[in-house]
Design an enzyme around this catalytic site. Sequence first.
Site, PDB file in Angstrom:
ATOM      1  N   PHE A 102     -28.121  13.216  -4.254  1.00  0.00           N
ATOM      2  CA  PHE A 102     -27.951  13.761  -5.609  1.00  0.00           C
ATOM      3  C   PHE A 102     -28.963  13.083  -6.526  1.00  0.00           C
ATOM      4  O   PHE A 102     -28.850  11.909  -6.839  1.00  0.00           O
ATOM      5  CB  PHE A 102     -26.518  13.525  -6.095  1.00  0.00           C
ATOM      6  CG  PHE A 102     -25.492  14.242  -5.258  1.00  0.00           C
ATOM      7  CD1 PHE A 102     -25.199  15.575  -5.483  1.00  0.00           C
ATOM      8  CD2 PHE A 102     -24.837  13.587  -4.222  1.00  0.00           C
ATOM      9  CE1 PHE A 102     -24.260  16.251  -4.707  1.00  0.00           C
ATOM     10  CE2 PHE A 102     -23.892  14.245  -3.441  1.00  0.00           C
ATOM     11  CZ  PHE A 102     -23.611  15.583  -3.682  1.00  0.00           C
ATOM     12  N   ASP A 108       0.849  -1.187   0.000  1.00  0.00           N
ATOM     13  CA  ASP A 108       0.000   0.000   0.000  1.00  0.00           C
ATOM     14  C   ASP A 108       0.885   1.236   0.000  1.00  0.00           C
ATOM     15  O   ASP A 108       1.857   1.299   0.757  1.00  0.00           O
ATOM     16  CB  ASP A 108      -0.915   0.002   1.231  1.00  0.00           C
ATOM     17  CG  ASP A 108      -2.167   0.830   1.038  1.00  0.00           C
ATOM     18  OD1 ASP A 108      -2.037   2.033   0.721  1.00  0.00           O
ATOM     19  OD2 ASP A 108      -3.279   0.286   1.214  1.00  0.00           O
ATOM     20  N   ARG A 155     -29.688   0.974  -5.293  1.00  0.00           N
ATOM     21  CA  ARG A 155     -28.383   0.327  -5.222  1.00  0.00           C
ATOM     22  C   ARG A 155     -28.534  -1.034  -4.535  1.00  0.00           C
ATOM     23  O   ARG A 155     -29.461  -1.268  -3.784  1.00  0.00           O
ATOM     24  CB  ARG A 155     -27.383   1.188  -4.433  1.00  0.00           C
ATOM     25  CG  ARG A 155     -27.072   2.541  -5.075  1.00  0.00           C
ATOM     26  CD  ARG A 155     -26.296   2.398  -6.377  1.00  0.00           C
ATOM     27  NE  ARG A 155     -25.939   3.681  -6.958  1.00  0.00           N
ATOM     28  CZ  ARG A 155     -26.667   4.326  -7.855  1.00  0.00           C
ATOM     29  NH1 ARG A 155     -27.835   3.820  -8.275  1.00  0.00           N
ATOM     30  NH2 ARG A 155     -26.258   5.475  -8.359  1.00  0.00           N
ATOM     31  N   THR A 169      -4.650   6.503   0.085  1.00  0.00           N
ATOM     32  CA  THR A 169      -5.909   6.605   0.835  1.00  0.00           C
ATOM     33  C   THR A 169      -5.935   5.633   2.014  1.00  0.00           C
ATOM     34  O   THR A 169      -6.733   5.787   2.932  1.00  0.00           O
ATOM     35  CB  THR A 169      -7.135   6.330  -0.056  1.00  0.00           C
ATOM     36  OG1 THR A 169      -6.979   5.049  -0.682  1.00  0.00           O
ATOM     37  CG2 THR A 169      -7.285   7.399  -1.122  1.00  0.00           C
ATOM     38  N   TYR A 204     -13.552   5.669 -14.430  1.00  0.00           N
ATOM     39  CA  TYR A 204     -13.347   4.614 -13.436  1.00  0.00           C
ATOM     40  C   TYR A 204     -13.893   3.279 -13.941  1.00  0.00           C
ATOM     41  O   TYR A 204     -13.210   2.254 -13.897  1.00  0.00           O
ATOM     42  CB  TYR A 204     -14.017   4.990 -12.110  1.00  0.00           C
ATOM     43  CG  TYR A 204     -14.095   3.844 -11.133  1.00  0.00           C
ATOM     44  CD1 TYR A 204     -12.946   3.389 -10.488  1.00  0.00           C
ATOM     45  CD2 TYR A 204     -15.300   3.206 -10.866  1.00  0.00           C
ATOM     46  CE1 TYR A 204     -13.010   2.319  -9.599  1.00  0.00           C
ATOM     47  CE2 TYR A 204     -15.372   2.147  -9.981  1.00  0.00           C
ATOM     48  CZ  TYR A 204     -14.223   1.703  -9.349  1.00  0.00           C
ATOM     49  OH  TYR A 204     -14.283   0.644  -8.479  1.00  0.00           O
ATOM     50  N   LYS A 215     -11.869  -0.393 -14.932  1.00  0.00           N
ATOM     51  CA  LYS A 215     -12.173  -1.704 -14.359  1.00  0.00           C
ATOM     52  C   LYS A 215     -12.512  -2.716 -15.462  1.00  0.00           C
ATOM     53  O   LYS A 215     -12.098  -3.882 -15.405  1.00  0.00           O
ATOM     54  CB  LYS A 215     -13.313  -1.593 -13.348  1.00  0.00           C
ATOM     55  CG  LYS A 215     -12.914  -0.926 -12.039  1.00  0.00           C
ATOM     56  CD  LYS A 215     -11.855  -1.721 -11.292  1.00  0.00           C
ATOM     57  CE  LYS A 215     -11.515  -1.141  -9.948  1.00  0.00           C
ATOM     58  NZ  LYS A 215     -10.493  -1.927  -9.218  1.00  0.00           N
TER      59      LYS A 215
END
Length: 310
Positions: free
Chosen positions: A200, A33, A207, A37, A140, A144
Amino acid sequence: MKNKLVVITGGAGFIGSHIAWELVRDNEVVILDNLYTGKEENVPPGAKLVKADIRDYSAVAELISHADYIFHEAAQVSVVESVRDPVFTEEVNVMGTLNILKALLEGHGKLIFASSAAVYGDNPNLPLRETERPKPLSPYGVTKATAEEYLRVFHELYGLPVVALRYFNVFGPRQSANQYAGVISIFINRALKNEPLVIFGDGKQTRDFIYVKDVVKANILAAESRRSNGRVFNVATGKQTTILELAMKVIEITGANSSVLFDKPRPGDIRHSLADISGIRSLGFEPEWSLEEGLKKTVEWYSKNHPVGE
């Protein structure tokens, strides 16, 4: 899984650290790492932290080539940031993955790759099956999908044992609560301060939320199953929740005096998401955590680790 050398890229981050805590009891766990983040305090006792960037092949190659299993969680995971800086996102998510694959050609290990439901885009054919054609809406998602293709090619060309797991909306303790984090961590963080929860869009978007401990279980099942080699699996619960329902549930569990505010939709965000999980079920996976149980555990963690006023 016992007595294995396990390398976890991004293992000081959210999902990677949960995998590390689960496996460190019975295995030698090494975390790669760069702490962009990730946080050192997420690393479990007994695990070794190697501060390195997956974009630097020479820094990671030898370790990767010796591993029995590589859980590749390191990534630039923010859709918003990918829209702002697609080149950086490409460098980390695609070139970084290529470095891992190249190093594995020199070794014997199996790669378990953290992909994303973002590869599907805003696909109306719900529940989403792994056979759906990828049509990402953000850089993004493109990275992937591209990394998945590299996994497929390395499996077919070189026989490399690989599996890609398309995470849907993962949540749980240690998830960042910054502006780029998952909606649950942001909602909880704001609710604990009695601040408004901002949605938003109209709140009717849905989801498929999955608690992080179920994601860990899916990773280990996929790692240990030979039938997973060369395949892609959704990792989710197969259940839909609207963002407005989620906001109300967070307010209820936290006991907050928060209101709900609506803002304009964000670019790159999808409308509806729901997984078909028959594929991962065929490996023996079954989600154990309900949304409410997971939320209670997550709220408990945030209450202890992010006191109001911090």
